[in-house]
Motif scaffolding. Structure first.
Motif, PDB file in Angstrom:
ATOM      1  N   GLY A 289       0.404  -3.362   6.417  1.00  0.00           N
ATOM      2  CA  GLY A 289      -0.636  -3.757   5.483  1.00  0.00           C
ATOM      3  C   GLY A 289      -0.330  -5.067   4.783  1.00  0.00           C
ATOM      4  O   GLY A 289      -1.205  -5.928   4.625  1.00  0.00           O
TER       5      GLY A 289
ATOM      6  N   ILE B 129      -5.782   1.229   7.544  1.00  0.00           N
ATOM      7  CA  ILE B 129      -4.873   1.446   6.416  1.00  0.00           C
ATOM      8  C   ILE B 129      -5.689   1.473   5.131  1.00  0.00           C
ATOM      9  O   ILE B 129      -6.552   0.614   4.910  1.00  0.00           O
ATOM     10  CB  ILE B 129      -3.820   0.324   6.345  1.00  0.00           C
ATOM     11  N   GLY B 130      -5.415   2.450   4.276  1.00  0.00           N
ATOM     12  CA  GLY B 130      -6.131   2.535   3.019  1.00  0.00           C
ATOM     13  C   GLY B 130      -5.857   1.340   2.131  1.00  0.00           C
ATOM     14  O   GLY B 130      -4.703   0.944   1.939  1.00  0.00           O
ATOM     15  N   ALA B 131      -6.901   0.745   1.578  1.00  0.00           N
ATOM     16  CA  ALA B 131      -6.750  -0.424   0.715  1.00  0.00           C
ATOM     17  C   ALA B 131      -7.949  -0.523  -0.212  1.00  0.00           C
ATOM     18  O   ALA B 131      -9.051  -0.069   0.118  1.00  0.00           O
ATOM     19  CB  ALA B 131      -6.627  -1.709   1.542  1.00  0.00           C
ATOM     20  N   SER B 132      -7.748  -1.123  -1.373  1.00  0.00           N
ATOM     21  CA  SER B 132      -8.836  -1.319  -2.327  1.00  0.00           C
ATOM     22  C   SER B 132      -8.499  -2.468  -3.262  1.00  0.00           C
ATOM     23  O   SER B 132      -7.336  -2.865  -3.396  1.00  0.00           O
ATOM     24  CB  SER B 132      -9.081  -0.045  -3.150  1.00  0.00           C
TER      25      SER B 132
ATOM     26  N   MET C 108       2.789   6.766   1.252  1.00  0.00           N
ATOM     27  CA  MET C 108       2.436   5.992   2.438  1.00  0.00           C
ATOM     28  C   MET C 108       3.715   5.721   3.214  1.00  0.00           C
ATOM     29  O   MET C 108       4.772   5.490   2.617  1.00  0.00           O
ATOM     30  CB  MET C 108       1.745   4.687   2.042  1.00  0.00           C
TER      31      MET C 108
ATOM     32  N   THR D 281       3.675   1.559   7.556  1.00  0.00           N
ATOM     33  CA  THR D 281       2.271   1.278   7.241  1.00  0.00           C
ATOM     34  C   THR D 281       2.165   0.252   6.119  1.00  0.00           C
ATOM     35  O   THR D 281       1.319  -0.649   6.164  1.00  0.00           O
ATOM     36  CB  THR D 281       1.548   2.577   6.847  1.00  0.00           C
TER      37      THR D 281
ATOM     38  N   ASP E 242      -3.291   4.028  -1.913  1.00  0.00           N
ATOM     39  CA  ASP E 242      -3.546   2.968  -0.942  1.00  0.00           C
ATOM     40  C   ASP E 242      -2.901   1.657  -1.384  1.00  0.00           C
ATOM     41  O   ASP E 242      -2.260   1.573  -2.432  1.00  0.00           O
ATOM     42  CB  ASP E 242      -5.044   2.783  -0.718  1.00  0.00           C
TER      43      ASP E 242
ATOM     44  N   GLN F 127      -8.193  -2.546   5.720  1.00  0.00           N
ATOM     45  CA  GLN F 127      -8.983  -1.362   6.061  1.00  0.00           C
ATOM     46  C   GLN F 127      -9.360  -1.348   7.544  1.00  0.00           C
ATOM     47  O   GLN F 127      -9.375  -0.288   8.178  1.00  0.00           O
ATOM     48  CB  GLN F 127     -10.243  -1.310   5.203  1.00  0.00           C
TER      49      GLN F 127
ATOM     50  N   ARG G  56      -0.976   6.034  -6.922  1.00  0.00           N
ATOM     51  CA  ARG G  56      -2.037   5.465  -6.100  1.00  0.00           C
ATOM     52  C   ARG G  56      -1.781   5.814  -4.635  1.00  0.00           C
ATOM     53  O   ARG G  56      -0.637   5.965  -4.216  1.00  0.00           O
ATOM     54  CB  ARG G  56      -2.130   3.953  -6.279  1.00  0.00           C
TER      55      ARG G  56
ATOM     56  N   SER H 218      -3.199  -1.559  -3.076  1.00  0.00           N
ATOM     57  CA  SER H 218      -4.097  -2.017  -4.134  1.00  0.00           C
ATOM     58  C   SER H 218      -3.897  -3.515  -4.363  1.00  0.00           C
ATOM     59  O   SER H 218      -2.859  -3.942  -4.863  1.00  0.00           O
ATOM     60  CB  SER H 218      -3.809  -1.264  -5.445  1.00  0.00           C
TER      61      SER H 218
END
Length: 213
Positions: A190, A131-134, A182, A186, A77, A127, A75, A79
């Protein structure tokens, strides 16, 4: 002083480090507000030991919120997991050499538990910091999911908010395997944003998000 419990895992599957613990341990003792302190503790990557170790931490610290963190290699981001299922189905042996297949996490337990965290608000805040997140709808069927399910089972009806977050591999791991990565700083940023948002958000935002991955 109120306590937020944050857990990460020891290394597994021949890795010498686990980014979940490397990130979580850097947050140990951090104050999220004047009266809220993070306590970070490590869990074994072992089906026979992880739930009991987690239960011991819950009993010892009596936290008002708990987030378990694990590695999701592949992955890209942060998660934030939505659901834990009552199933162990290990693709590889754990650190004790055990590989349960098609067994329940808790015998006679519910089929699944949902996170009690404001997961979409957490993703939005992460986000917003670039920072990438989902939102993720699957925590797998290895020890991460077992811990997530055990956590929700232990705290069901208690009013203590809890859930699970998966993070990517670190750069040095990605060099060896080619998976996304990552930076550690970071990840730490996050996770801290996720914690602050969870503490300060009573009701989750109503918006679509997340995918099965």
């Amino acid at each position: 002083m109120r306590t937020v419990l944050l857990t990460g895992f020891e290394p597994f599957d021949q890795d010498t480090i686990n980014p979940s613990w490397e990130a979580v341990r850097l947050l140990d003792g951090i104050l999220l507000s004047d009266d809220v302190r993070i306590v970070a503790r490590q869990l074994p990557c072992a089906f026979a030991e992880a739930p009991a170790r987690l239960a011991g931490f819950l009993d010892e610290y009596k936290p008002e919120m708990v987030i378990a963190v694990g590695l999701a290699s592949g992955r890209a981001d942060v998660s934030v997991e939505r659901v834990a299922i009552n199933l162990n189905d290990a693709r590889i042996p754990d650190n004790l050499g055990l590989q349960p297949i098609d067994t329940p996490v808790v015998a006679q337990g519910p089929a699944a538990y949902f996170s009690t965290l404001p997961i979409k608000a957490m993703v939005r805040a992460i986000q917003a910091a670039g920072i990438g997140a989902s939102v993720s709808h699957t925590a797998g069927t290895f020890v991460c999911n077992q811990v997530f399910y055990s956590l929700q089972h232990a705290l069901a009806g208690s009013g203590v908010r809890s859930g699970f977050i998966h993070i990517p591999a670190l750069a040095q791991q990605a060099l060896e395997t080619g998976v996304p990565s990552m930076a550690l700083e970071t990840m730490v940023q996050g996770l801290r944003i996720a914690l602050i948002t969870a503490l300060n958000t009573e009701h989750d935002v109503l918006e679509t998000g997340g995918q099965v991955s």
